[in-house]
Design an enzyme around this catalytic site. Structure first.
Site, short mmCIF file in Angstrom:
data_model
loop_
_atom_site.label_atom_id
_atom_site.label_comp_id
_atom_site.label_asym_id
_atom_site.label_seq_id
_atom_site.Cartn_x
_atom_site.Cartn_y
_atom_site.Cartn_z
N ASN A 134 -8.64 -7.39 0.10
CA ASN A 134 -9.27 -6.07 0.66
C ASN A 134 -10.58 -5.59 -0.45
OD1 ASN A 134 -8.81 -4.84 3.60
ND2 ASN A 134 -6.88 -5.55 2.54
N ARG A 193 1.91 2.33 -4.32
CA ARG A 193 2.49 3.58 -5.09
C ARG A 193 1.95 5.13 -4.10
NH1 ARG A 193 5.06 3.48 -9.56
NH2 ARG A 193 4.66 1.17 -9.80
N GLY A 246 -5.36 -8.40 -3.51
CA GLY A 246 -6.75 -7.99 -3.66
C GLY A 246 -7.74 -8.63 -2.70
N LYS A 282 4.40 10.36 -13.16
CA LYS A 282 3.33 10.14 -12.18
C LYS A 282 2.22 11.13 -12.84
CE LYS A 282 4.36 9.47 -7.91
NZ LYS A 282 3.81 8.12 -7.35
N HIS A 342 -3.59 0.77 6.14
CA HIS A 342 -1.98 0.55 6.55
C HIS A 342 -2.00 -0.69 7.61
CE1 HIS A 342 2.01 1.61 6.40
NE2 HIS A 342 2.06 1.24 7.69
N ASN A 348 -6.99 5.12 3.13
CA ASN A 348 -5.96 4.13 2.59
C ASN A 348 -5.97 3.34 3.90
OD1 ASN A 348 -3.58 2.72 1.66
ND2 ASN A 348 -2.36 3.70 3.12
#
Ligand code: GAR
Length: 187
Positions: free
Chosen positions: A14, A91, A12, A65, A109, A107
């Site tokens: 970020n 996920r 965590g 999901k 990456h 997101n």
């Protein structure tokens, strides 16, 4: 005040960088909830220490999901979330969440996409002998790590230690995520 949801699965760092930037006014938004799919992950204690609401779930407690994502969508709707920031959420986002929030999910990456998609980007890049690494922030769609790129930052590294690449990359990640969230919110 705009509202963010941050999704994380691990340490965590970020999440903490984003939450601190919100608390200090560097990002003019509030982290309304931190969503975590790993009970016991360090990020949960970090959120609680900062007084940020958490939604922690175990995917195995649901039929699939779409069942847990339906619960997440209800929560995001109730909180009137403007932007969902995936920050080490390991996920794949499914169609239930995408149908409700596509265009509002980003997101981060740890590679220069489209190179090195997936969960082991840094290790794969080191194994390939990469000399210029980088970080990408992109919109999330149904194509894993394949949504349109919003921001990228590169850094040189000629060694072969993945831990060092992670360390160098995370310093860039925290800064780039804050800048990018601000740009999106100000559009
Ligand atoms: C970050 O380095 C992020 O780029 C990566 O997980 C880490 C989470 O670190 N994400 C991915 O690999 C997504 N495919 P953090 O928990 O300290 O923020």
């Amino acid at each position: 005040m705009k509202k963010l949801a941050v999704f994380a699965s691990g340490t965590g760092t970020n999440f903490v960088a984003i939450a601190k930037a919100c608390a200090s006014g560097v990002i003019k938004a509030e982290v309304a909830v931190m969503v975590c799919d790993k009970p016991g992950a360090a990020v949960i204690d970090r959120a609680r220490e900062m007084g940020i609401e958490t939604f922690v779930f175990s995917p195995k407690d649901y039929t699939g999901k779409s069942a847990y994502e339906a619960e997440i969508v209800k929560l995001l709707d109730a909180k009137e979330i403007d932007l969902v920031c995936l920050a080490g959420y390991m996920r794949i986002v499914g169609e239930t969440l995408l149908n409700a929030y596509e265009g509002k999910i980003i997101n981060i990456h740890p590679s220069l996409l489209p190179s090195f998609k997936g969960a082991h980007a840094v290790e794969d890049a080191v194994a390939y002998g990469v000399k210029v690494y980088g970080i990408t922030i992109h919109w999330v769609n149904a194509d894993l790590d394949g949504g349109k790129i919003i921001a990228q930052r590169a850094f040189p590294y000629e060694g072969s230690d993945p831990a060092e690449v992670h360390r160098l990359g995370q310093v860039i990640e925290h800064q780039l995520y804050i800048e990018t969230i601000n740009k999106i919110l100000n559009q």
